[in-house]
Design a protein around this motif. Structure first.
Motif, PDB file in Angstrom:
ATOM      1  N   PHE A  32       0.837  -1.194   0.000  1.00  7.46           N
ATOM      2  CA  PHE A  32       0.000   0.000   0.000  1.00  7.46           C
ATOM      3  C   PHE A  32       0.877   1.252   0.000  1.00  7.46           C
ATOM      4  O   PHE A  32       0.606   2.213  -0.715  1.00  7.46           O
ATOM      5  CB  PHE A  32      -0.916  -0.010   1.228  1.00  7.46           C
ATOM      6  N   SER A  33       1.962   1.248   0.792  1.00  7.28           N
ATOM      7  CA  SER A  33       2.833   2.422   0.898  1.00  7.28           C
ATOM      8  C   SER A  33       3.528   2.742  -0.416  1.00  7.28           C
ATOM      9  O   SER A  33       3.833   3.906  -0.699  1.00  7.28           O
ATOM     10  CB  SER A  33       3.883   2.202   1.991  1.00  7.28           C
ATOM     11  N   ALA A  34       3.790   1.714  -1.239  1.00  4.96           N
ATOM     12  CA  ALA A  34       4.419   1.943  -2.544  1.00  4.96           C
ATOM     13  C   ALA A  34       3.397   2.394  -3.575  1.00  4.96           C
ATOM     14  O   ALA A  34       3.700   3.201  -4.468  1.00  4.96           O
ATOM     15  CB  ALA A  34       5.118   0.671  -3.018  1.00  4.96           C
ATOM     16  N   ALA A  35       2.160   1.880  -3.463  1.00  8.32           N
ATOM     17  CA  ALA A  35       1.140   2.180  -4.468  1.00  8.32           C
ATOM     18  C   ALA A  35       0.581   3.591  -4.341  1.00  8.32           C
ATOM     19  O   ALA A  35       0.250   4.229  -5.358  1.00  8.32           O
ATOM     20  CB  ALA A  35       0.002   1.163  -4.366  1.00  8.32           C
ATOM     21  N   VAL A  36       0.461   4.107  -3.108  1.00  3.90           N
ATOM     22  CA  VAL A  36      -0.171   5.418  -2.893  1.00  3.90           C
ATOM     23  C   VAL A  36       0.486   6.527  -3.704  1.00  3.90           C
ATOM     24  O   VAL A  36      -0.177   7.227  -4.469  1.00  3.90           O
ATOM     25  CB  VAL A  36      -0.208   5.767  -1.393  1.00  3.90           C
ATOM     26  N   PRO A  37       1.811   6.765  -3.575  1.00  2.69           N
ATOM     27  CA  PRO A  37       2.404   7.856  -4.356  1.00  2.69           C
ATOM     28  C   PRO A  37       2.342   7.627  -5.861  1.00  2.69           C
ATOM     29  O   PRO A  37       2.213   8.583  -6.626  1.00  2.69           O
ATOM     30  CB  PRO A  37       3.855   7.911  -3.854  1.00  2.69           C
ATOM     31  N   ILE A  38       2.427   6.358  -6.281  1.00  2.50           N
ATOM     32  CA  ILE A  38       2.343   6.072  -7.719  1.00  2.50           C
ATOM     33  C   ILE A  38       0.970   6.467  -8.256  1.00  2.50           C
ATOM     34  O   ILE A  38       0.856   7.117  -9.307  1.00  2.50           O
ATOM     35  CB  ILE A  38       2.620   4.577  -8.001  1.00  2.50           C
ATOM     36  N   ILE A  39      -0.085   6.102  -7.533  1.00  2.71           N
ATOM     37  CA  ILE A  39      -1.450   6.439  -7.971  1.00  2.71           C
ATOM     38  C   ILE A  39      -1.641   7.951  -8.008  1.00  2.71           C
ATOM     39  O   ILE A  39      -2.256   8.490  -8.955  1.00  2.71           O
ATOM     40  CB  ILE A  39      -2.490   5.784  -7.037  1.00  2.71           C
ATOM     41  N   LEU A  40      -1.108   8.642  -7.014  1.00  2.00           N
ATOM     42  CA  LEU A  40      -1.223  10.104  -6.997  1.00  2.00           C
ATOM     43  C   LEU A  40      -0.495  10.707  -8.204  1.00  2.00           C
ATOM     44  O   LEU A  40      -0.994  11.640  -8.841  1.00  2.00           O
ATOM     45  CB  LEU A  40      -0.653  10.654  -5.694  1.00  2.00           C
ATOM     46  N   GLY A  41       0.673  10.177  -8.516  1.00  2.50           N
ATOM     47  CA  GLY A  41       1.417  10.667  -9.676  1.00  2.50           C
ATOM     48  C   GLY A  41       0.705  10.391 -10.982  1.00  2.50           C
ATOM     49  O   GLY A  41       0.775  11.182 -11.930  1.00  2.50           O
ATOM     50  N   GLN A  42       0.001   9.266 -11.045  1.00  3.11           N
ATOM     51  CA  GLN A  42      -0.732   8.922 -12.267  1.00  3.11           C
ATOM     52  C   GLN A  42      -1.792   9.970 -12.584  1.00  3.11           C
ATOM     53  O   GLN A  42      -2.053  10.267 -13.757  1.00  3.11           O
ATOM     54  CB  GLN A  42      -1.371   7.537 -12.113  1.00  3.11           C
ATOM     55  N   ASN A  43      -2.402  10.530 -11.572  1.00  7.83           N
ATOM     56  CA  ASN A  43      -3.417  11.550 -11.798  1.00  7.83           C
ATOM     57  C   ASN A  43      -2.809  12.843 -12.354  1.00  7.83           C
ATOM     58  O   ASN A  43      -3.480  13.585 -13.056  1.00  7.83           O
ATOM     59  CB  ASN A  43      -4.165  11.832 -10.493  1.00  7.83           C
TER      60      ASN A  43
END
Length: 594
Positions: free
Chosen positions: A220-231
């Motif tokens: 979860f900690s790795a996915a959160v910033p990636i998802i935010l960057g995708q937006n």
């Protein structure tokens, strides 16, 4: 992962992107172009804009596509910047639908019906139905539905291929270490934004992340910033679409960018503050497709709720970044001129319709005069302003057509009915003048690209024809505005002189080309420009006959018979004016080549 694994991975990505493309294209075809029109009608307030943006984007599965459409609508002045803001917020919510569809792959049950919903079963079934509709259906609507279904199936096939390609990565320690570094929020945001910017689709980027989650290496900690960057990365498409458009259209693209950047900063700060103070129990847990879809939705819904009461602040922010300049055009608002409330009074409605047609004529005249200067001094900003004005003219024609049609259905007097008919005809003539002006601009742009220019003699001849065309447009607009029949009667003699000038100069230019005094690259633009000017003068002549015909009992007036009688030379006023325009213009181009 070996070479063949990479081939399978990128092949799966290609199928995934292609599936999304044909799925969205099929849905747009099914809508029959109604999406844009519905956007215009259902976005009068921010909340309705949010709801509509979410629904539309959920259907076409691309916030980038929705935002690009919005940039076009704002550029055409069909929608205002304020209307577009709500739709952009909703588009960010709607784009999360794809991730929730992809999470179906995690369904695990022995139930027959639930197994039918698993994409591994559903995708082949949908593909079969889709291809049968495409091959066997005769109606376009059914074929379009088949395209949608086939796109859906290809999308999941690509997903399966990516999952299979990345499956071996779970055994590679270096990959696990790489994902561990993604826990750094700045690195994660940059990676997510970068990947999404390259493929220009947050839905596809989230889909890739969901495929990677099947390795069991992403927390979860790795996915959160990636998802935010995708937006943030998905804003690239709209920013590219905003190149060369009006300032409000540019502001629309910046709304999308600032919405996601500010939202990312706020949510990133809030999540990490909560984690380091209170703590999230699932922070280091493995995230699956459902968790990725849930957080993607959580982010976009949260940011939308945050900006919903502050949409005015967001609008002020983008206006501060993309500032108005003193040279910006102050274009009229068609909706104010043609308000439906005026239809309660036929006389008032006709008066406002007349005002709108006059505005169209003046805008077309201003555009033509601006275009002629491009031959001597080319300026991309002038070309942009001309196209912006042409969009306004087109919007006037569309709005005015519906306005006058609605008026004609009411019980109106014979004189008002005659006036409505005249407005319909003259409106079309002025709109066509605008179209031919755009043709001239495109010719000039082509000359600029090819580094072609006219000889001094050819440019002098072109200036003379433009002078005559500028005068005849001015006569058509002013005589219509003042309902001046006497002035309108002077238009046909000038139109005949312009025809004679165009014919003479075409022949002369062809002769110069034959003698090698002119290049083919310059000859075509010269002749095409003359042809467009000739057509513009024809529309001015048509306008004159509508003015004269309205004065002389509109229904009993034969325009063609009237012009034919003038050309026979039986009218003294016509002969005098023809001689005057000959001396003023034709004599200047009759001088033989030196």
């Amino acid at each position: 992962m070996d070479f063949f694994g990479f081939v399978n991975l990128f092949g799966g990505l290609a199928l995934f992107l292609y599936g999304m493309t044909i799925l969205g294209t099929g849905l747009e075809k099914i809508s029959g172009g109604r999406l844009e029109k519905t956007m215009e009608k259902l976005t009068n307030n921010v909340l309705s804009g949010v709801l509509f943006g979410a629904v539309v984007t959920g259907a076409i599965q691309s916030s980038s596509a929705t935002t690009v459409i919005l940039v076009g609508l704002v550029n055409s002045r069909i929608m205002s910047l304020h209307q577009a803001i709500g739709v952009i917020m909703g588009a960010n919510i709607g784009t999360t639908v794809t991730a929730h569809i992809l999470r179906l792959a995690d369904i695990s049950s022995e139930s027959f019906y639930l197994r039918l919903l698993k994409p591994t079963t559903l995708a082949p079934m949908v593909a079969i139905v889709g291809i049968l509709l495409i091959l066997a259906a005769k109606k376009p609507a059914k074929k379009n539905l088949g395209q949608v279904l086939l796109g859906f199936a290809i999308l999941f096939t690509g997903m399966f291929s990516m999952e299979a390609a990345v499956a071996p990565l779970r055994e590679v320690p270096a990959v696990a270490h790489m994902f561990a570094t993604m826990k750094n929020p700045f690195i994660g945001v940059l990676v997510g934004a970068g990947v999404t910017a390259v493929i220009q689709s947050s839905s596809a980027s989230v889909g890739i992340l969901q495929a990677l989650s099947s390795t069991g290496l992403i927390t979860f900690s790795a996915a959160v910033p990636i998802i935010l960057g995708q937006n943030i990365g998905t804003c690239v498409t709209a920013m590219l679409a905003s190149i060369g458009v009006s300032k409000n259209a540019k502001r629309t693209a910046f709304v999308h960018l600032f919405f996601n950047i500010i939202g990312t900063i706020v949510v990133l700060f809030a999540v990490y503050l909560y984690q380091y103070t209170i703590g999230l129990p699932f922070w280091d847990s493995i995230i699956d497709k459902g968790g990725i879809a849930n957080f993607h939705t959580f982010f976009n819904v949260t940011v939308t709720l945050m900006f919903l009461p502050a949409s005015g602040i967001l609008e002020k922010l983008v206006r501060a970044v993309v500032r108005d300049s003193p040279n910006d055009l102050d274009l009229p608002d068609v909706t104010a001129t043609l308000d439906d409330r005026f239809l309660v009074s036929a006389g008032l409605a006709v008066s406002h319709g007349n005002e709108a047609v006059v505005t169209m004529g003046k805008l077309a005249m201003d555009n033509f005069n601006a275009a002629r200067g491009l031959f001597v001094h080319f300026d991309l900003k002038v070309c942009e302003r001309i196209r912006e004005v042409e969009n306004v003219i087109d919007k006037y024609e569309d709005r005015l057509s519906r306005y006058l049609l609605e008026l004609s259905r009411k019980e109106i007097s014979e004189s008002d009915s005659s006036r409505v008919s005249q407005l319909m005809y003259v409106m079309s003539e002025f709109e066509r003048i605008g179209d031919y002006t755009i043709n001239i601009v495109e010719i000039i742009e082509s000359m600029q690209e090819n580094k072609t220019s006219f000889s001094p003699r050819a440019q002098s001849e072109m200036d003379t024809v433009f002078d005559a065309a500028s005068e005849i447009i001015g006569m058509a607009v002013s005589s219509f505005e003042a309902s001046d029949v006497e002035h309108a009667m002077n238009i046909e003699p000038l139109e005949e002189v312009i025809d004679a000038m165009v014919e003479m100069l075409k022949n002369r230019h062809i002769e110069r080309l034959r003698q090698g005094k002119c290049t083919i690259e310059a000859a075509f633009p010269f002749v095409e420009s003359l042809a467009n000017i000739e057509r513009i003068s024809d529309h001015c002549s048509n306008t004159a006959t509508y003015i004269i015909g309205h004065d002389r009992d509109y229904k009993g007036f034969d325009r063609h018979q009237y012009t034919q009688s003038l050309h026979k030379g039986s009218d003294e006023q016509y002969r005098q004016q023809f001689a005057r325009f000959q001396a003023k213009y034709l004599a200047h181009v009759q001088v033989a080549d030196e």
